[in-house]
Motif scaffolding. Structure first.
Motif, PDB file in Angstrom:
ATOM      1  N   GLY A 227      53.966  13.971  53.413  1.00  0.00           N
ATOM      2  CA  GLY A 227      52.719  13.235  53.566  1.00  0.00           C
ATOM      3  C   GLY A 227      52.469  12.390  52.328  1.00  0.00           C
ATOM      4  N   VAL A 228      52.781  11.097  52.439  1.00  0.00           N
ATOM      5  CA  VAL A 228      52.468  10.173  51.345  1.00  0.00           C
ATOM      6  C   VAL A 228      51.308   9.313  51.845  1.00  0.00           C
ATOM      7  N   CYS A 229      50.074   9.822  51.658  1.00  0.00           N
ATOM      8  CA  CYS A 229      48.890   9.189  52.224  1.00  0.00           C
ATOM      9  C   CYS A 229      48.262   8.223  51.218  1.00  0.00           C
ATOM     10  N   HIS A 230      47.828   7.070  51.741  1.00  0.00           N
ATOM     11  CA  HIS A 230      47.219   6.043  50.896  1.00  0.00           C
ATOM     12  C   HIS A 230      45.755   5.832  51.246  1.00  0.00           C
ATOM     13  N   LEU A 231      45.010   5.445  50.227  1.00  0.00           N
ATOM     14  CA  LEU A 231      43.658   4.936  50.433  1.00  0.00           C
ATOM     15  C   LEU A 231      43.663   3.473  50.022  1.00  0.00           C
ATOM     16  N   TYR A 232      43.205   2.580  50.924  1.00  0.00           N
ATOM     17  CA  TYR A 232      43.068   1.170  50.569  1.00  0.00           C
ATOM     18  C   TYR A 232      41.583   0.835  50.442  1.00  0.00           C
ATOM     19  N   VAL A 233      41.207   0.396  49.242  1.00  0.00           N
ATOM     20  CA  VAL A 233      39.821  -0.001  48.987  1.00  0.00           C
ATOM     21  C   VAL A 233      39.730  -1.519  49.162  1.00  0.00           C
ATOM     22  N   ASP A 234      39.107  -1.905  50.257  1.00  0.00           N
ATOM     23  CA  ASP A 234      39.020  -3.317  50.638  1.00  0.00           C
ATOM     24  C   ASP A 234      38.016  -4.063  49.752  1.00  0.00           C
ATOM     25  N   LYS A 235      38.102  -5.378  49.778  1.00  0.00           N
ATOM     26  CA  LYS A 235      37.151  -6.160  48.962  1.00  0.00           C
ATOM     27  C   LYS A 235      35.720  -5.995  49.467  1.00  0.00           C
ATOM     28  N   GLU A 236      35.562  -5.627  50.734  1.00  0.00           N
ATOM     29  CA  GLU A 236      34.213  -5.408  51.274  1.00  0.00           C
ATOM     30  C   GLU A 236      33.878  -3.916  51.373  1.00  0.00           C
ATOM     31  N   ASP A 238      32.293  -0.280  50.475  1.00  0.00           N
ATOM     32  CA  ASP A 238      31.192   0.374  49.769  1.00  0.00           C
ATOM     33  C   ASP A 238      31.866   1.238  48.702  1.00  0.00           C
ATOM     34  N   LEU A 239      31.699   0.845  47.445  1.00  0.00           N
ATOM     35  CA  LEU A 239      32.507   1.477  46.389  1.00  0.00           C
ATOM     36  C   LEU A 239      32.084   2.923  46.111  1.00  0.00           C
ATOM     37  N   ASP A 240      30.867   3.280  46.471  1.00  0.00           N
ATOM     38  CA  ASP A 240      30.489   4.690  46.339  1.00  0.00           C
ATOM     39  C   ASP A 240      31.252   5.545  47.353  1.00  0.00           C
ATOM     40  N   ILE A 344      41.421   3.312  55.162  1.00  0.00           N
ATOM     41  CA  ILE A 344      40.803   2.115  54.587  1.00  0.00           C
ATOM     42  C   ILE A 344      39.325   2.422  54.332  1.00  0.00           C
ATOM     43  N   VAL A 345      38.773   1.883  53.231  1.00  0.00           N
ATOM     44  CA  VAL A 345      37.324   1.893  53.063  1.00  0.00           C
ATOM     45  C   VAL A 345      36.875   0.452  53.067  1.00  0.00           C
ATOM     46  N   THR A 346      36.031   0.119  54.024  1.00  0.00           N
ATOM     47  CA  THR A 346      35.501  -1.242  54.151  1.00  0.00           C
ATOM     48  C   THR A 346      34.221  -1.191  54.967  1.00  0.00           C
ATOM     49  N   GLU A 347      33.288  -2.094  54.669  1.00  0.00           N
ATOM     50  CA  GLU A 347      32.075  -2.195  55.486  1.00  0.00           C
ATOM     51  C   GLU A 347      32.251  -3.231  56.592  1.00  0.00           C
ATOM     52  N   ASN A 348      33.381  -3.912  56.587  1.00  0.00           N
ATOM     53  CA  ASN A 348      33.640  -4.940  57.598  1.00  0.00           C
ATOM     54  C   ASN A 348      34.363  -4.296  58.791  1.00  0.00           C
ATOM     55  N   ASN A 349      33.668  -4.228  59.914  1.00  0.00           N
ATOM     56  CA  ASN A 349      34.241  -3.543  61.082  1.00  0.00           C
ATOM     57  C   ASN A 349      35.515  -4.202  61.599  1.00  0.00           C
ATOM     58  N   ASP A 350      35.568  -5.516  61.509  1.00  0.00           N
ATOM     59  CA  ASP A 350      36.781  -6.192  61.989  1.00  0.00           C
ATOM     60  C   ASP A 350      37.982  -5.813  61.123  1.00  0.00           C
ATOM     61  N   THR A 351      37.734  -5.728  59.812  1.00  0.00           N
ATOM     62  CA  THR A 351      38.821  -5.340  58.913  1.00  0.00           C
ATOM     63  C   THR A 351      39.252  -3.899  59.201  1.00  0.00           C
ATOM     64  N   ALA A 362      50.521   8.304  62.077  1.00  0.00           N
ATOM     65  CA  ALA A 362      50.020   9.244  63.079  1.00  0.00           C
ATOM     66  C   ALA A 362      48.497   9.287  63.099  1.00  0.00           C
ATOM     67  N   VAL A 363      47.889   9.169  61.916  1.00  0.00           N
ATOM     68  CA  VAL A 363      46.429   9.168  61.810  1.00  0.00           C
ATOM     69  C   VAL A 363      46.018   7.981  60.940  1.00  0.00           C
ATOM     70  N   VAL A 364      45.138   7.135  61.451  1.00  0.00           N
ATOM     71  CA  VAL A 364      44.651   5.984  60.695  1.00  0.00           C
ATOM     72  C   VAL A 364      43.135   6.068  60.653  1.00  0.00           C
ATOM     73  N   MET A 365      42.577   6.087  59.443  1.00  0.00           N
ATOM     74  CA  MET A 365      41.147   6.345  59.286  1.00  0.00           C
ATOM     75  C   MET A 365      40.433   5.179  58.633  1.00  0.00           C
ATOM     76  N   ALA A 366      39.173   5.002  58.995  1.00  0.00           N
ATOM     77  CA  ALA A 366      38.293   4.081  58.284  1.00  0.00           C
ATOM     78  C   ALA A 366      37.123   4.883  57.736  1.00  0.00           C
ATOM     79  N   ASN A 367      36.882   4.766  56.454  1.00  0.00           N
ATOM     80  CA  ASN A 367      35.704   5.365  55.819  1.00  0.00           C
ATOM     81  C   ASN A 367      35.587   6.873  56.006  1.00  0.00           C
ATOM     82  N   ALA A 368      36.700   7.557  55.857  1.00  0.00           N
ATOM     83  CA  ALA A 368      36.681   9.022  55.923  1.00  0.00           C
ATOM     84  C   ALA A 368      37.828   9.548  55.074  1.00  0.00           C
TER      85      ALA A 368
END
Lengths: 417, 417
Positions: A227-236, A238-240, A344-351, A362-368
């Motif tokens: 398991g080499v899991c990544h977090l991508y912090v998008d330009k949009e 929420d940094l908290d 991915i962490v982003t507030e932009n739903n399209d992104t 296998a698992v792709v997450m947004a904001n979790a």
């Protein structure tokens, strides 16, 4: 000789599996409840067998992490029993019948869910797999062959011994849950060739074990290399949120396959985000590997070369890289990810949606947090393994992944023109 | 050297598959339409290549059945094009997104359907598989490696050549549909080891080919060894329906895997049913193998021993046995069936349901001809193969069986306690 022995084990389990396949949900649940109670009443013999394994393990110089996984306590035995009781409450996928369509000629086409048949678990020093996998396979109507490592053999046999009377009392052959008492490697190799009687092989352990089983097996294998899991912090982002998800993913538990091993930061937010991360990582003692644009934020960071990414640290250690844009993040994951879990962490739903669509994992997450990537947290109830290959199952596998569907056709005498 | 060549083919196809995975349904349909038209406009070169294959085949002494499968005509080429146009109209499973549940912590758990990646087809002398499998894989977003037999190689290459410009015109790498132009056995063996780039192997052909591929492959293989399909005529059967279903299953087409190879008759209806069957089989020239209680009804019947059943005749030939009851029929099928298709004729709905539940076969039918057991007739639209093993797919495989599902999780910043 080993081939004959393997054939005997596999054929006996396959025969028992035919009995399991016809049990009702109520019957299976009754067996499971009896097994859970039997485990609670068998602390003595199980702990005694475990002492033998522990003593052997210490003699052989197993490291502390391995000894900890091997060790059983009354509480750990009760936890196994509780896990079995929990299975009783889960829905039984077997027997589900759903209409696919009624054809123009009047044929009614349905699908009915059925067990796979026989599952062979190959694992190392975790005796609890014996109870967990035995119960999961029983609930899903499958026979199981449990081939654990030499290190946990006495414990596994004692656990199986405690569970067996519940099978017999309900008229199920004991071979339904077969523990291989001979840790000989030739026997393992022979088991992996029993294509007529074993339907699925699930190895649980290190990458070496899984590659070995995949190389040697003629039976389909569920692969989960790492398991080499990544977090991508998008330009949009929420940094908290990004900060919390990062700290949870990297520091809450490090030795697990759903921990974060890589952080990708959009260059537009690096200057705001990274100093806060550097402070927290400093306090927690997280070692950082980073590209040249990023290393300066982290005291003692090790510089990463272009091709160095993709490590599974399983420790307070992480690779960090700035990316120029969304596509850069996706390309990095495509090259260095392990198809386990990506966030991915982003507030932009399209992104967020684009990430969920484009990333092959296998698992792709947004904001979790990536730490939610396991069978229990994703709502499967229980988990027999995680597949990072796409055949049959992709991601955490619960009861349904231990079943398949057959076609059921009902007519009124139709013949083909 | 062959390993490097195989790696090159597989890696190029895997790279192209990533492009395919991101195409919209409209884009894929446009490519397919262009391919169908290109085939219709390429009669000349395809027929010329096919003449070469036919001449070689005659030189090598291929039998007439094989030569017939090999031969292409303008009508057969147009039929391939029509099959591709038909695929355009089928729903695209890729991209389907369904809600599984919303967890108590607010995480939304969904599943999204995605292509498998790269499929490798191994087949013998049927050039049409090149067009059929190429188009099915494209519609489902998968790359495909087509490794046909030496006998049909020139035809396959010409078909692929005709289809390729449609890929290129739409910006898809030609490797998306890769025809292996070297029928060397070592290269085949090397392809079967490319676990990092090939996701599924589908052999189509005789049992020998399938056993060979299963033995050698490190990649999951869809197995379809043979079709030994039975009809069980229950004591409560409508004997007219039973007769029609029997004649259709045995005599409408004999060389196919969904033809009947065995007839089981409840002893209570044998005396009424069998004379009529004997008359019809006599007229059609069906050769009968039967148990001692049954042989007397059939002139020239060959007596069957207890262990002789389970043959796949693929001819006007059938095994007939009387059974004392329903359980006897189920037990016979369990022992001698091939998990392809099994049929009961009965007017008793409970008996029909019990048969559908208890018989372990990819397709289980009540009151309908076994000849309906194919992808088109079961509503899949098209078929890339039939699986008689349970992993991933069981029974005829359509577009959906060429896909898998990933977990898609959407949160609002949740982390794990």
């Amino acid at each position: 000789m080993m081939m004959a022995k393997a054939k005997e084990y596999a054929a006996a389990c396959a025969k028992a599996a035919k009995v399991l396949a016809r049990l009702t949900t109520a019957q299976k649940n009754a067996v499971l409840s009896d097994m859970a109670n039997a485990l609670r009443q068998s602390h003595g013999p199980i702990l005694k067998a475990n002492e033998t394994d522990m003593a052997n393990g210490r003699d052989k110089g197993l490291d502390n992490a391995m000894l900890d996984r091997l060790q059983l306590t009354p509480a750990r035995i009760d936890a196994m029993a509780d896990a079995i009781d929990f299975l009783v409450g889960l829905p039984d996928p077997v027997g589900e019948r759903r209409l696919v369509e009624t054809r123009p000629n009047g044929l009614k086409i349905e699908k009915m869910r059925i067990p796979l048949g026989v599952v062979c678990m190959i694992y190392e020093a975790r005796p609890n797999v014996t109870a967990d996998a035995g119960a999961l396979c029983l609930k899903s109507g499958n026979g199981v062959i449990l081939r654990g490592g030499r290190e946990a053999l006495q414990s596994s046999l004692a656990i199986a011994e405690a569970m067996r009377p519940a099978l017999i009392a309900h008229g199920i052959p004991g071979a339904a849950i077969t523990v291989i008492d001979d840790p000989d490697r030739e026997l393992l190799l022979a088991l992996l060739k029993q294509i007529d009687d074993i339907d699925l092989v699930i190895p649980r352990g290190g990458e070496g074990l899984i590659r070995f089983v995949t190389e040697q097996s003629r039976i389909p294998v569920i692969q989960h290399f790492k398991g080499v899991c990544h977090l991508y912090v998008d330009k949009e982002a929420d940094l908290d949120k990004a900060f919390n998800i990062l700290m949870n993913g990297k520091t809450q538990r490090t030795g697990v396959c759903n921990a974060l091993e890589g952080l990708l930061v959009h260059q537009d937010v690096a200057e705001t985000f990274l100093p806060k991360v550097a402070k927290a990582f400093g306090e927690k003692g997280v070692k950082v590997h980073a590209d040249s644009a990023t290393a300066g934020y982290f005291a003692g960071a090790e510089l990463m070369g272009e091709d160095d990414y993709g490590q599974e640290y399983l420790a307070l250690e992480i690779a960090i890289r700035q990316v120029p844009d969304f596509d850069g993040a996706v390309a990095h994951i495509e090259r260095f990810g392990s198809q386990h879990t990506e966030v991915i962490v982003t507030e932009n739903n399209d992104t967020a949606t684009a990430f969920q669509q484009q990333v092959d994992s296998a698992v792709v997450m947004a904001n979790a947090s990536s730490r939610f990537s396991d069978g229990g947290e994703l709502g499967l109830g229980a988990e027999i393994g995680i597949s990072t290959s796409k055949l049959h199952a992709y991601g955490p596998m619960g009861l349904e992944a231990l079943t398949t569907e057959k076609f059921v056709v009902t007519g009124a005498g139709q013949v083909r023109e």
